[in-house]
Design a protein around this motif. Sequence first.
Motif, mmCIF file in Angstrom:
data_model
loop_
_atom_site.group_PDB
_atom_site.id
_atom_site.type_symbol
_atom_site.label_atom_id
_atom_site.label_comp_id
_atom_site.label_asym_id
_atom_site.label_seq_id
_atom_site.Cartn_x
_atom_site.Cartn_y
_atom_site.Cartn_z
ATOM 1 N N HIS A 137 6.669 -7.919 0.314
ATOM 2 C CA HIS A 137 6.342 -8.483 -0.986
ATOM 3 C C HIS A 137 7.693 -8.216 -1.543
ATOM 4 N N ASP A 138 8.087 -9.403 -2.436
ATOM 5 C CA ASP A 138 9.408 -9.052 -3.305
ATOM 6 C C ASP A 138 9.051 -8.610 -4.565
ATOM 7 N N ILE A 139 7.945 -8.114 -4.926
ATOM 8 C CA ILE A 139 7.592 -7.628 -6.246
ATOM 9 C C ILE A 139 7.582 -6.281 -6.400
ATOM 10 N N HIS A 140 7.809 -5.453 -5.280
ATOM 11 C CA HIS A 140 7.995 -3.965 -5.278
ATOM 12 C C HIS A 140 9.306 -3.691 -5.025
ATOM 13 N N ARG A 141 9.514 -2.740 -6.145
ATOM 14 C CA ARG A 141 11.177 -2.166 -6.130
ATOM 15 C C ARG A 141 11.174 -1.486 -4.553
ATOM 16 N N THR A 142 10.383 -0.825 -4.286
ATOM 17 C CA THR A 142 10.707 -0.002 -2.942
ATOM 18 C C THR A 142 11.027 -0.888 -1.548
ATOM 19 N N THR A 143 10.373 -1.966 -1.839
ATOM 20 C CA THR A 143 10.623 -2.982 -0.590
ATOM 21 C C THR A 143 12.126 -3.481 -0.748
ATOM 22 N N ILE A 144 12.576 -3.962 -2.021
ATOM 23 C CA ILE A 144 13.727 -4.552 -1.877
ATOM 24 C C ILE A 144 14.937 -3.153 -1.650
ATOM 25 N N ASP A 145 14.469 -1.952 -2.025
ATOM 26 C CA ASP A 145 15.428 -0.969 -1.467
ATOM 27 C C ASP A 145 15.418 -0.769 -0.049
ATOM 28 N N ALA A 146 14.493 -1.159 0.687
ATOM 29 C CA ALA A 146 14.316 -0.911 2.263
ATOM 30 C C ALA A 146 15.078 -2.071 2.764
ATOM 31 N N VAL A 147 15.273 -3.209 2.058
ATOM 32 C CA VAL A 147 15.898 -4.278 2.889
ATOM 33 C C VAL A 147 17.423 -4.085 3.280
ATOM 34 N N PRO A 148 18.219 -3.586 2.748
ATOM 35 C CA PRO A 148 19.423 -3.399 3.364
ATOM 36 C C PRO A 148 19.632 -2.288 4.572
ATOM 37 N N GLU A 149 18.727 -1.370 4.788
ATOM 38 C CA GLU A 149 18.703 -0.651 5.847
ATOM 39 C C GLU A 149 18.148 -1.475 6.956
ATOM 40 N N LEU A 150 16.768 -2.194 6.563
ATOM 41 C CA LEU A 150 16.301 -2.867 7.842
ATOM 42 C C LEU A 150 17.140 -3.909 8.218
ATOM 43 N N LEU A 151 17.801 -4.762 7.490
ATOM 44 C CA LEU A 151 18.634 -5.745 7.854
ATOM 45 C C LEU A 151 20.012 -5.236 8.710
ATOM 46 N N GLU A 152 20.474 -3.921 8.611
ATOM 47 C CA GLU A 152 21.429 -3.285 9.159
ATOM 48 C C GLU A 152 20.926 -2.832 10.563
ATOM 49 N N ASP A 153 19.726 -2.260 10.487
ATOM 50 C CA ASP A 153 18.998 -1.884 11.726
ATOM 51 C C ASP A 153 18.737 -3.228 12.699
ATOM 52 N N ARG B 37 0.835 -1.275 -0.067
ATOM 53 C CA ARG B 37 -0.159 -0.038 0.166
ATOM 54 C C ARG B 37 0.806 1.279 -0.074
ATOM 55 N N ASP B 38 1.791 1.214 1.036
ATOM 56 C CA ASP B 38 2.649 2.408 1.171
ATOM 57 C C ASP B 38 4.066 2.167 0.457
ATOM 58 N N ARG B 39 4.152 2.456 -0.764
ATOM 59 C CA ARG B 39 5.503 2.269 -1.565
ATOM 60 C C ARG B 39 6.445 3.112 -1.297
ATOM 61 N N ASP B 40 7.002 3.079 0.048
ATOM 62 C CA ASP B 40 7.993 4.144 0.604
ATOM 63 C C ASP B 40 8.879 3.422 1.255
ATOM 64 N N SER B 41 10.009 3.362 1.147
ATOM 65 C CA SER B 41 11.158 2.377 1.747
ATOM 66 C C SER B 41 11.189 2.933 2.938
ATOM 67 N N ALA B 42 11.450 4.089 3.467
ATOM 68 C CA ALA B 42 11.505 4.452 4.770
ATOM 69 C C ALA B 42 10.623 4.128 5.679
ATOM 70 N N VAL B 43 9.125 4.150 5.198
ATOM 71 C CA VAL B 43 8.006 3.499 6.031
ATOM 72 C C VAL B 43 8.186 1.879 6.358
ATOM 73 N N VAL B 44 8.674 1.403 5.014
ATOM 74 C CA VAL B 44 8.891 -0.043 5.419
ATOM 75 C C VAL B 44 9.913 -0.455 6.210
ATOM 76 N N VAL B 45 10.940 0.249 6.543
ATOM 77 C CA VAL B 45 11.781 0.094 7.260
ATOM 78 C C VAL B 45 11.631 0.249 8.749
ATOM 79 N N ARG B 46 10.588 1.437 8.997
ATOM 80 C CA ARG B 46 10.202 1.585 10.264
ATOM 81 C C ARG B 46 9.257 0.549 10.604
ATOM 82 N N ARG B 47 8.555 0.055 9.946
ATOM 83 C CA ARG B 47 7.488 -0.689 10.480
ATOM 84 C C ARG B 47 8.072 -2.029 10.570
ATOM 85 N N ALA B 48 9.189 -2.382 9.549
ATOM 86 C CA ALA B 48 9.750 -3.648 9.907
ATOM 87 C C ALA B 48 10.461 -3.662 11.264
#
Length: 259
Positions: free
Chosen positions: A215-231, A192-203
Amino acid sequence: MQVWAVPLAMALGLGLGGTAVPPIDPPADPARLARQLAAIQSGWPQPRHPVPPPARGVDCAEVKCVALTFDDGPGEHTGALLDVLAEHRARATFFVIGVMVEENGGGDLRRMVAEGHELGNHSWSHAQLTALSRDGIASELDRTQKIVERETGVRMVLMRPPYGATDGRVAAESRSRGLSQILWDVDTLDWRDRDSAVVVRRAGEAAPGSIVLMHDIHRTTIDAVPELLEDLAAEDYTFVTLSELYGRKLTPGKRYLRR
């Protein structure tokens, strides 16, 4: 020639008492010879099904574990996600859609298996299973089971009902196929919210034992994964598959939301 080098030399076509065919300079160490062998073998036919890495000795009762899960693929961004996970040595669980596997050709799934990720059934067409007949539910699950097993050799034991919609009939059809129902306790709402920063915060709201939905079909999610893994790694989390998270055989048909 040292004893360890004999079988490799034979595979490379090196003569032990005559001219090497093809001519390859003797390496200075075993690692170099192994690399030469791998280079030659790269042109050989490969096994159809990948070999998973050995199981890890992760005890999620003793360490902080989180299960990252990705739905709806494989898609055009799945390969990039696998690159990120490999870089961070993180394992995840992918709930795949049969028609997407058919379109993808199975390459990403075979890589998932080879790199230690887990596969789960997310139906054939992402239909709402509670709106289907028993036969319809069975078809959605069976077709995906068959195509994933054909492409990877893996017989899945986990399923996630699309939209999280389940009932007694879905549970019964899952149970008869040996599939446990996996839901989640952390929803990133990345669809719903194609915002990487929001994905990182919620994860980042994950707690030990959480199952995080993405979901691995959204580019914004893939862009969020490095930061959420590090966090999460900075908080001493270990990224595990669902089977690693529970550390035991789950009950077919039963729903699970977190450890």
